[in-house]
Design an enzyme around this catalytic site. Structure first.
Site, PDB file in Angstrom:
ATOM      1  N   CYS A 113       0.818  -1.225   0.000  1.00  0.00           N
ATOM      2  CA  CYS A 113       0.000   0.000   0.000  1.00  0.00           C
ATOM      3  C   CYS A 113       0.850   1.273   0.000  1.00  0.00           C
ATOM      4  CB  CYS A 113      -0.963   0.017   1.173  1.00  0.00           C
ATOM      5  SG  CYS A 113      -2.139  -1.337   1.121  1.00  0.00           S
ATOM      6  N   HIS A 246      -3.179   7.674   1.521  1.00  0.00           N
ATOM      7  CA  HIS A 246      -3.580   6.316   1.157  1.00  0.00           C
ATOM      8  C   HIS A 246      -4.943   6.046   1.788  1.00  0.00           C
ATOM      9  CE1 HIS A 246      -3.833   2.105   0.604  1.00  0.00           C
ATOM     10  NE2 HIS A 246      -3.553   1.784   1.853  1.00  0.00           N
ATOM     11  N   ASN A 276      -9.910   0.023  -0.251  1.00  0.00           N
ATOM     12  CA  ASN A 276      -8.448   0.105  -0.227  1.00  0.00           C
ATOM     13  C   ASN A 276      -7.906  -0.542  -1.506  1.00  0.00           C
ATOM     14  OD1 ASN A 276      -5.712  -0.196   0.216  1.00  0.00           O
ATOM     15  ND2 ASN A 276      -5.913  -0.957   2.298  1.00  0.00           N
TER      16      ASN A 276
HETATM   17  O1  UT7 Z   1      -3.557  -0.501   3.582  1.00  0.00           O
HETATM   18  C1  UT7 Z   1      -2.691  -1.328   4.292  1.00  0.00           C
HETATM   19  C2  UT7 Z   1      -2.755  -1.051   5.718  1.00  0.00           C
HETATM   20  N1  UT7 Z   1      -4.001  -1.510   6.271  1.00  0.00           N
HETATM   21  C3  UT7 Z   1      -4.611  -0.773   7.187  1.00  0.00           C
HETATM   22  O2  UT7 Z   1      -4.170   0.305   7.464  1.00  0.00           O
HETATM   23  C4  UT7 Z   1      -5.798  -1.371   7.896  1.00  0.00           C
HETATM   24  C5  UT7 Z   1      -5.688  -1.103   9.388  1.00  0.00           C
HETATM   25  N2  UT7 Z   1      -6.735  -1.697  10.192  1.00  0.00           N
HETATM   26  C6  UT7 Z   1      -8.019  -1.324  10.112  1.00  0.00           C
HETATM   27  O3  UT7 Z   1      -8.389  -0.512   9.281  1.00  0.00           O
HETATM   28  C7  UT7 Z   1      -8.994  -1.863  11.141  1.00  0.00           C
HETATM   29  O4  UT7 Z   1      -8.275  -2.513  12.168  1.00  0.00           O
HETATM   30  C8  UT7 Z   1     -10.028  -2.848  10.535  1.00  0.00           C
HETATM   31  C9  UT7 Z   1     -11.040  -2.075   9.697  1.00  0.00           C
HETATM   32  C10 UT7 Z   1      -9.349  -3.900   9.697  1.00  0.00           C
HETATM   33  C11 UT7 Z   1     -10.807  -3.531  11.675  1.00  0.00           C
HETATM   34  O5  UT7 Z   1     -11.419  -2.573  12.511  1.00  0.00           O
HETATM   35  P1  UT7 Z   1     -11.260  -2.658  14.100  1.00  0.00           P
HETATM   36  O6  UT7 Z   1     -12.064  -1.566  14.657  1.00  0.00           O
HETATM   37  O7  UT7 Z   1      -9.784  -2.659  14.404  1.00  0.00           O
HETATM   38  O8  UT7 Z   1     -11.956  -4.021  14.427  1.00  0.00           O
HETATM   39  P2  UT7 Z   1     -11.356  -5.335  15.105  1.00  0.00           P
HETATM   40  O9  UT7 Z   1     -10.452  -6.033  14.164  1.00  0.00           O
HETATM   41  O10 UT7 Z   1     -10.865  -5.000  16.459  1.00  0.00           O
HETATM   42  O11 UT7 Z   1     -12.678  -6.157  15.269  1.00  0.00           O
HETATM   43  C12 UT7 Z   1     -13.728  -5.723  16.147  1.00  0.00           C
HETATM   44  C13 UT7 Z   1     -14.855  -6.744  16.072  1.00  0.00           C
HETATM   45  C14 UT7 Z   1     -14.372  -8.172  16.249  1.00  0.00           C
HETATM   46  O12 UT7 Z   1     -15.357  -8.869  16.977  1.00  0.00           O
HETATM   47  P3  UT7 Z   1     -15.142  -9.181  18.544  1.00  0.00           P
HETATM   48  O13 UT7 Z   1     -13.875  -9.980  18.625  1.00  0.00           O
HETATM   49  O14 UT7 Z   1     -15.037  -7.834  19.194  1.00  0.00           O
HETATM   50  O15 UT7 Z   1     -16.367  -9.956  18.904  1.00  0.00           O
HETATM   51  C15 UT7 Z   1     -14.346  -8.697  14.839  1.00  0.00           C
HETATM   52  O16 UT7 Z   1     -14.519 -10.076  14.768  1.00  0.00           O
HETATM   53  O17 UT7 Z   1     -15.474  -6.673  14.783  1.00  0.00           O
HETATM   54  C16 UT7 Z   1     -15.510  -7.984  14.223  1.00  0.00           C
HETATM   55  N3  UT7 Z   1     -15.395  -7.869  12.773  1.00  0.00           N
HETATM   56  C17 UT7 Z   1     -16.466  -7.674  11.971  1.00  0.00           C
HETATM   57  N4  UT7 Z   1     -17.771  -7.574  12.235  1.00  0.00           N
HETATM   58  C18 UT7 Z   1     -18.583  -7.368  11.180  1.00  0.00           C
HETATM   59  C19 UT7 Z   1     -14.278  -7.904  12.009  1.00  0.00           C
HETATM   60  N5  UT7 Z   1     -14.591  -7.753  10.724  1.00  0.00           N
HETATM   61  C20 UT7 Z   1     -15.945  -7.615  10.677  1.00  0.00           C
HETATM   62  C21 UT7 Z   1     -16.857  -7.410   9.625  1.00  0.00           C
HETATM   63  N6  UT7 Z   1     -18.167  -7.297   9.933  1.00  0.00           N
HETATM   64  N7  UT7 Z   1     -16.479  -7.315   8.330  1.00  0.00           N
END
Ligand code: UT7
Length: 319
Positions: A113, A246, A276
């Site tokens: 990225c 980005h 993305n």
């Molecule tokens: O471009 C390259 C670099 N990439 C990035 O910069 C991405 C960086 N990371 C992010 O943008 C975020 O961390 C994400 C968007 C990937 C995830 O968001 P988050 O707020 O960090 O969520 P999380 O991974 O902590 O997940 C929170 C909850 C989890 O459930 P529990 O464990 O709290 O019960 C996940 O299982 O959300 C759940 N979850 C979803 N729920 C519904 C994860 N993906 C989904 C989904 N739909 N698609």
């Protein structure tokens, strides 16, 4: 002083659009979760027969046409991608052949990225070093080809597309790439990776990400590199006309803008409709903002990106 000026931009987005409602039918997710946690509403998805090189050629052709130049005027082709059509040859040589560009250097840059800022830096140094006069620089990705469509934590995030710029050496004047700043921290290679590769599993594998960890580092590294860029150029945040970040997550973009004390009205945002697109995201955002008349000749642009590696970087550009 010799500088690299961006002459023109081009872009390409596949016709097919996949919105959050359609993803709700594929994995256990909701439009509300995706929108709130990422800012993404829809993304473009390349057709089965549509490759990264096809998209790269389309964007490059538009950038070239808009520059008023011909393929024969270009000295070098650099394509930033992590999703090439084949392990080799590069996507860059395909662009070179398709646009009848003479046999100068043509190669791909792989910094995921952060690819476009890495490529911009390489192109800028080629031009400033006097090795070439004009570079066609493309960011192109078919991210949907390396997605596990059953993994809701990644499949909702990515999209396909390509963006391109034509860069040219200019003597004097204040326009051009003012500085680029590149970094990597290989100790963080295991928080974002593909599950396969040529020398291991003999296939490309799919994207695996510890989202929270990447997010945490992204916010910090983006703040650091933005501060480094401003300090290097002795520029104050309020002198920046546009932040062209980005597009990985609207919350990362907002955090960077906040650090700069910059209103979101000065930030180019395309994540809601592109998702993305990895190395394509900055040139796609740039091109859209130029086409809509937001970014104008002479504006001061700050670009920043972070990707797997981790790799990250920035560029300050007088457009
Ligand atoms: O471009 C390259 C670099 N990439 C990035 O910069 C991405 C960086 N990371 C992010 O943008 C975020 O961390 C994400 C968007 C990937 C995830 O968001 P988050 O707020 O960090 O969520 P999380 O991974 O902590 O997940 C929170 C909850 C989890 O459930 P529990 O464990 O709290 O019960 C996940 O299982 O959300 C759940 N979850 C979803 N729920 C519904 C994860 N993906 C989904 C989904 N739909 N698609």
């Amino acid at each position: 002083m010799r500088r690299s000026v961006i002459l023109s931009c081009g872009s390409y987005l596949p016709k097919k659009v996949l919105n959050n409602a359609e993803l709700e039918k594929m994995v256990e997710t909701t439009d509300e979760w995706i929108t709130q946690r990422t800012g993404i509403k829809s993304r473009h998805v390349a057709g089965d027969g549509e490759s990264t090189a096809d998209m790269a050629v389309a964007a490059a052709r538009q950038a070239l046409e808009r520059s008023g130049l011909k393929g024969s005027d270009i000295d070098a082709v650099i394509v930033c991608t992590s999703t090439p059509d084949q392990t080799f040859p590069s996507v860059a040589v395909k662009v070179q052949a398709a646009l009848d560009i003479p046999p100068g250097p043509a190669f791909d840059v792989q910094a995921v990225c952060a690819g476009f800022v890495y490529g911009l830096s390489v192109a800028d140094n080629f031009i400033k070093g006097g090795q070439v006069r004009r570079v066609l620089l493309v960011g192109a990705e078919k991210m949907t080809s390396i997605i596990d469509w059953k993994d809701r934590t990644t499949c909702v995030l990515f999209g396909d597309g390509a963006g391109a710029v034509v860069m040219e050496a200019a003597e004097g004047g204040d326009r051009g790439i003012l500085s680029t700043h590149l970094h990597a921290n290989g100790k963080l290679k295991d928080i974002l990776y593909t599950s396969g590769g040529t020398s291991t599993t003999h296939d490309s594998g799919h994207v695996v990400m510890e989202g929270k960890e990447v997010f945490r580092h992204a916010v910090q590294y983006m703040a650091d590199v933005v501060a480094e860029t401003l300090e290097h150029n002795k520029v104050k945040p309020d002198e920046i006309d546009w932040l062209v970040p980005h597009q990985a997550n609207i919350r990362i973009i907002e955090a960077t803008a906040k650090k700069l004390n910059m209103g979101m009205d000065k930030v180019i945002v395309t994540i809601h409709k592109h998702g993305n697109t990895s190395a394509a995201s900055i040139p796609l955002a740039l091109c859209e903002a130029v086409d809509s008349g937001k970014i104008k000749k002479g504006d001061l642009l700050l670009m920043e990106a972070l990707g797997a590696g981790l790799t990250w970087g920035s560029a300050l550009v007088r457009f």
